[in-house]
Design a protein around this motif. Structure first.
Motif, mmCIF file in Angstrom:
data_model
loop_
_atom_site.group_PDB
_atom_site.id
_atom_site.type_symbol
_atom_site.label_atom_id
_atom_site.label_comp_id
_atom_site.label_asym_id
_atom_site.label_seq_id
_atom_site.Cartn_x
_atom_site.Cartn_y
_atom_site.Cartn_z
ATOM 1 N N ILE A 182 53.722 46.421 -14.669
ATOM 2 C CA ILE A 182 54.924 46.454 -13.913
ATOM 3 C C ILE A 182 55.907 47.399 -14.347
ATOM 4 O O ILE A 182 56.404 47.212 -15.211
ATOM 5 C CB ILE A 182 55.084 44.851 -13.544
ATOM 6 C CG1 ILE A 182 54.109 44.032 -12.999
ATOM 7 C CG2 ILE A 182 56.299 45.147 -12.505
ATOM 8 C CD1 ILE A 182 54.500 42.613 -12.739
ATOM 9 N N LEU A 183 56.161 48.225 -13.462
ATOM 10 C CA LEU A 183 57.135 49.267 -13.741
ATOM 11 C C LEU A 183 58.384 49.224 -12.631
ATOM 12 O O LEU A 183 57.914 49.018 -11.457
ATOM 13 C CB LEU A 183 56.441 50.663 -13.699
ATOM 14 C CG LEU A 183 55.450 51.014 -14.352
ATOM 15 C CD1 LEU A 183 54.155 50.817 -13.706
ATOM 16 C CD2 LEU A 183 55.260 52.397 -15.167
ATOM 17 N N ASP A 184 59.510 49.202 -13.052
ATOM 18 C CA ASP A 184 60.645 49.037 -12.171
ATOM 19 C C ASP A 184 61.648 50.107 -12.559
ATOM 20 O O ASP A 184 62.112 50.527 -13.532
ATOM 21 C CB ASP A 184 61.307 47.610 -12.230
ATOM 22 C CG ASP A 184 62.231 47.477 -11.246
ATOM 23 O OD1 ASP A 184 61.997 46.918 -10.016
ATOM 24 O OD2 ASP A 184 63.497 47.787 -11.237
ATOM 25 N N TRP B 66 54.257 48.016 -5.149
ATOM 26 C CA TRP B 66 54.464 46.366 -4.738
ATOM 27 C C TRP B 66 55.448 46.112 -3.663
ATOM 28 O O TRP B 66 55.448 45.366 -3.060
ATOM 29 C CB TRP B 66 54.824 45.677 -6.186
ATOM 30 C CG TRP B 66 54.591 44.247 -5.820
ATOM 31 C CD1 TRP B 66 55.767 43.306 -5.821
ATOM 32 C CD2 TRP B 66 53.424 43.299 -5.758
ATOM 33 N NE1 TRP B 66 55.249 42.051 -5.703
ATOM 34 C CE2 TRP B 66 54.003 42.036 -5.534
ATOM 35 C CE3 TRP B 66 52.041 43.566 -5.636
ATOM 36 C CZ2 TRP B 66 53.117 40.901 -5.218
ATOM 37 C CZ3 TRP B 66 51.200 42.555 -5.517
ATOM 38 C CH2 TRP B 66 51.627 41.212 -5.300
ATOM 39 N N GLY B 67 56.485 47.249 -3.948
ATOM 40 C CA GLY B 67 57.533 47.135 -2.697
ATOM 41 C C GLY B 67 59.037 47.613 -3.572
ATOM 42 O O GLY B 67 58.939 47.511 -4.793
ATOM 43 N N GLY B 68 59.803 48.214 -2.625
ATOM 44 C CA GLY B 68 60.681 48.821 -3.260
ATOM 45 C C GLY B 68 60.902 49.766 -4.258
ATOM 46 O O GLY B 68 59.980 50.812 -4.013
ATOM 47 N N GLU B 69 61.433 49.587 -5.298
ATOM 48 C CA GLU B 69 61.278 50.559 -6.490
ATOM 49 C C GLU B 69 60.064 50.006 -7.593
ATOM 50 O O GLU B 69 60.232 50.294 -8.668
ATOM 51 C CB GLU B 69 62.299 50.914 -7.160
ATOM 52 C CG GLU B 69 63.052 49.569 -7.904
ATOM 53 C CD GLU B 69 64.127 48.713 -6.936
ATOM 54 O OE1 GLU B 69 65.128 48.472 -7.104
ATOM 55 O OE2 GLU B 69 63.881 48.916 -5.619
ATOM 56 N N GLU B 70 59.151 49.028 -7.386
ATOM 57 C CA GLU B 70 58.669 48.247 -8.271
ATOM 58 C C GLU B 70 57.312 48.684 -7.838
ATOM 59 O O GLU B 70 56.843 48.537 -6.864
ATOM 60 C CB GLU B 70 58.613 46.788 -7.981
ATOM 61 C CG GLU B 70 57.914 45.937 -9.078
ATOM 62 C CD GLU B 70 58.380 44.556 -9.107
ATOM 63 O OE1 GLU B 70 58.526 43.656 -10.092
ATOM 64 O OE2 GLU B 70 58.464 43.918 -8.099
ATOM 65 N N PHE B 71 56.520 48.885 -9.145
ATOM 66 C CA PHE B 71 55.118 49.674 -9.118
ATOM 67 C C PHE B 71 54.234 48.776 -9.723
ATOM 68 O O PHE B 71 54.847 48.170 -11.052
ATOM 69 C CB PHE B 71 55.058 50.939 -9.393
ATOM 70 C CG PHE B 71 56.084 51.970 -8.470
ATOM 71 C CD1 PHE B 71 55.102 52.604 -7.483
ATOM 72 C CD2 PHE B 71 57.273 51.979 -8.308
ATOM 73 C CE1 PHE B 71 55.963 53.382 -6.578
ATOM 74 C CE2 PHE B 71 57.673 52.870 -7.589
ATOM 75 C CZ PHE B 71 57.097 53.703 -6.593
ATOM 76 N N THR C 251 64.684 56.782 -15.270
ATOM 77 C CA THR C 251 63.918 55.995 -16.399
ATOM 78 C C THR C 251 63.519 54.617 -15.748
ATOM 79 O O THR C 251 63.692 54.279 -14.519
ATOM 80 C CB THR C 251 64.547 55.556 -17.616
ATOM 81 O OG1 THR C 251 65.755 54.659 -17.139
ATOM 82 C CG2 THR C 251 65.482 56.757 -18.291
ATOM 83 N N CYS C 252 62.547 53.870 -16.495
ATOM 84 C CA CYS C 252 61.907 52.833 -15.826
ATOM 85 C C CYS C 252 61.638 51.721 -16.704
ATOM 86 O O CYS C 252 61.526 52.164 -17.896
ATOM 87 C CB CYS C 252 60.723 52.958 -15.167
ATOM 88 S SG CYS C 252 59.335 53.421 -16.154
ATOM 89 N N SER C 253 61.731 50.402 -16.572
ATOM 90 C CA SER C 253 61.444 49.371 -17.485
ATOM 91 C C SER C 253 60.196 48.710 -17.082
ATOM 92 O O SER C 253 59.614 48.652 -16.077
ATOM 93 C CB SER C 253 62.545 48.170 -17.171
ATOM 94 O OG SER C 253 63.776 48.783 -17.522
ATOM 95 N N ILE C 254 59.416 48.658 -18.317
ATOM 96 C CA ILE C 254 57.976 48.270 -17.956
ATOM 97 C C ILE C 254 57.468 46.870 -18.905
ATOM 98 O O ILE C 254 57.893 46.779 -19.970
ATOM 99 C CB ILE C 254 57.068 49.437 -18.617
ATOM 100 C CG1 ILE C 254 57.369 50.776 -18.167
ATOM 101 C CG2 ILE C 254 55.492 49.265 -18.667
ATOM 102 C CD1 ILE C 254 56.602 51.899 -18.734
ATOM 103 N N GLY C 255 56.758 46.305 -17.970
ATOM 104 C CA GLY C 255 56.380 44.853 -18.624
ATOM 105 C C GLY C 255 54.801 44.916 -18.713
ATOM 106 O O GLY C 255 54.242 45.395 -17.649
ATOM 107 N N ILE C 256 54.336 44.346 -19.641
ATOM 108 C CA ILE C 256 52.879 44.344 -19.902
ATOM 109 C C ILE C 256 52.312 42.832 -20.139
ATOM 110 O O ILE C 256 53.021 42.182 -20.992
ATOM 111 C CB ILE C 256 52.220 45.312 -20.862
ATOM 112 C CG1 ILE C 256 52.830 47.063 -20.597
ATOM 113 C CG2 ILE C 256 50.704 45.157 -20.884
ATOM 114 C CD1 ILE C 256 52.350 47.815 -21.893
ATOM 115 N N ALA C 257 51.154 42.616 -19.412
ATOM 116 C CA ALA C 257 50.808 41.320 -19.661
ATOM 117 C C ALA C 257 49.342 41.164 -19.658
ATOM 118 O O ALA C 257 48.732 41.693 -18.564
ATOM 119 C CB ALA C 257 51.162 39.944 -18.606
#
Length: 471
Positions: free
Chosen positions: A347-349, A389-394, A429-435
């Motif tokens: 998930i990237l925001d 996904w929506g807005g600025e979230e991918f 830039t973007c913040s990234i979460g991985i699961a």
């Protein structure tokens, strides 16, 4: 000596009898029933079986020693009744369901085809069945889609119809909202009957995987059928598929009975001359109608393709949308349950995106989103599912990927953002979460784990990657 010979012959006869009893043989001709009103897959025209299933039976007869004899029925429900009452032995083209497995065994898949949701042009696009609430949807009684709606979409107002023609006609006349049915079958009926007010408004997640169903008493012929199916060449499959494009849509009336009924020779001559003149006069009209129908069909196909694409794409970035991603996530969970396949969710925001909209305006914000999506697509692998996904979230769904490989993809994208920055757009830039996908995790649990990881990345100062080891 004669007694010894007689005893030996008697023992041999008994042995052969037991051998015949132990190994059931295939009947000389296998009785089969079809859906009489399911063109172009199969139908009965003047008592003759035509359609895709007839062509496949011909190929199977060529590849085996089996032969087939048609037992005509008047409806799909009667066909199901006949197979259960042992009045026929086989159905050449249908889907496998839990209920049908009670009285049928199935071969390998013979033909795949999509199912679509049809509505009037006045109806808005639906996209997926999950978006329908209390609206009426027609479906043929006894079809797998009928049971599927009952089990998975109980809120939908289901209208049972006898056949595809009845369902599409009701939608055309605005008696009901939608019809759910086979893509090829519905399109053929729309083309043949010039129902130009109908269009595809959504795609069903349930795909047709058509097989041959065999009654339990003849289940021993399944290996023979599967072997015959395996011997069908790619060229032969293509030839059968081409049948979908070779269907005649206009038929010329037969005047032979009127001619034969004439009571005098002069009347016969007059009828013949009149029939000839009329056929010449109508030739150009029939040709024009055929061309018009063909053009309408091409336009319908093109619109259907566009609508199908719109149903799964985000309008701004052209990435996959949330609905399509959700379906892909469910498929990946099934692969994990069955084959223990690895997968990761990224998930990237975009960091501080609100400031970009406030400072530069929404037009520049949209340009940033499109540039961000373009870089995501170029950095992802061909197997990855990239979506907004929506807005600025991918979100990127990475099949058959472990944590280390997912981290490489995330880092590569961060580097790509730096290298492709320009004066034309604000740098982001973007913040990234991985699961990773763990066993016994639902889609919501998996997504929440990746989303929490993304927020952890923001708390660490943004422009970073955070990985959840034990999602």
């Amino acid at each position: 000596m004669k007694h010894v010979v007689f005893i030996s012959f008697y023992a041999l006869l008994i042995s052969e009898s037991f051998s015949l009893m132990a190994a059931p043989s295939s009947p000389s001709s296998i009785r089969y029933c079809i859906d009489p009103d399911w063109a172009p897959y199969e139908s009965l025209i003047n008592g003759q079986h035509i359609g895709l299933s007839r062509q496949y039976l011909t190929l199977i007869e060529k590849n085996s020693e089996l032969t087939f004899t048609l037992i005509p029925t008047e409806s799909w429900q009667q066909t199901l009744d006949y197979i259960q009452a042992n009045k026929c032995d086989l159905i050449p083209m249908l889907n496998s369901t839990t209920n049908r497995k009670n009285f049928l065994d199935f071969t390998k898949v013979l033909f795949r085809a999509p199912n679509a949701l049809y509505g009037h042009y006045n109806q808005p696009l639906v996209g997926h069945l999950a978006n329908i609430n209390q609206q009426s949807v027609a479906v043929v009684t006894g079809y797998r889609l009928h049971r599927y709606l009952l089990e998975h979409h109980p809120k939908i107002n289901i209208v049972e119809v006898e056949n595809e023609a009845q369902g599409l006609t009701k939608v055309q006349n605005k008696e009901i909202d939608f019809y759910l049915g086979s893509f090829h079958g519905a399109n053929k009926y729309i083309k043949d009957n010039a129902l130009h007010n109908l269009r595809i408004v959504g795609i069903s997640e349930l795909e047709d995987k058509l097989r041959i169903g065999v009654g339990k008493s003849l289940s021993h012929i399944i290996p023979t059928l599967n072997q015959a199916i395996s011997q069908i060449t790619i060229a032969e499959h293509a030839q059968v598929f081409s049948y979908l494009k070779d269907i005649n849509t206009t038929q010329v009336k037969d005047y032979s009975m009127a001619i034969k009924s004439a009571s005098a020779f002069i009347a016969v001559i007059i009828c013949l001359l009149f029939g000839y003149w009329r056929s010449v006069n109508n030739a150009s009209i029939l040709e024009a109608k055929n061309k018009a129908l063909e053009l309408a069909h091409q336009q319908l196909d093109e619109k259907n393709k566009q609508l199908a694409d719109l149903a799964i794409r985000d309008s701004l970035t052209r990435l996959y949308n949330r609905g399509h991603l959700s379906e892909c996530i469910q498929q990946q969970i099934k692969l994990k349950e069955r084959y223990n396949k690895n997968a990761c969710l990224i998930i990237l925001d975009i960091d501080d995106f609100k400031n970009i909209n406030d400072q530069f305006g929404h037009k520049v914000g949209d340009d940033v989103l499109q540039h961000f999506a373009k870089q995501l697509t170029e950095c992802a692998r061909s197997v990855d599912i990239v979506s907004r996904w929506g807005g600025e979230e991918f979100v990127i769904l990475c099949p058959e990927t472990n944590i280390d490989e997912a981290n490489v993809i995330a880092k590569r994208f961060q580097q790509c953002l730096v290298e492709t920055s320009s004066d034309a757009l604000p740098c982001v830039t973007c913040s990234i979460g991985i699961a990773p996908l763990r066993e016994s995790k639902s889609a919501d649990q998996w997504f929440i784990a990746a989303d929490n990881a993304m927020y952890q990345a923001k708390e660490l100062g943004k422009d970073t990657v955070f990985i959840v080891e034990n999602a």
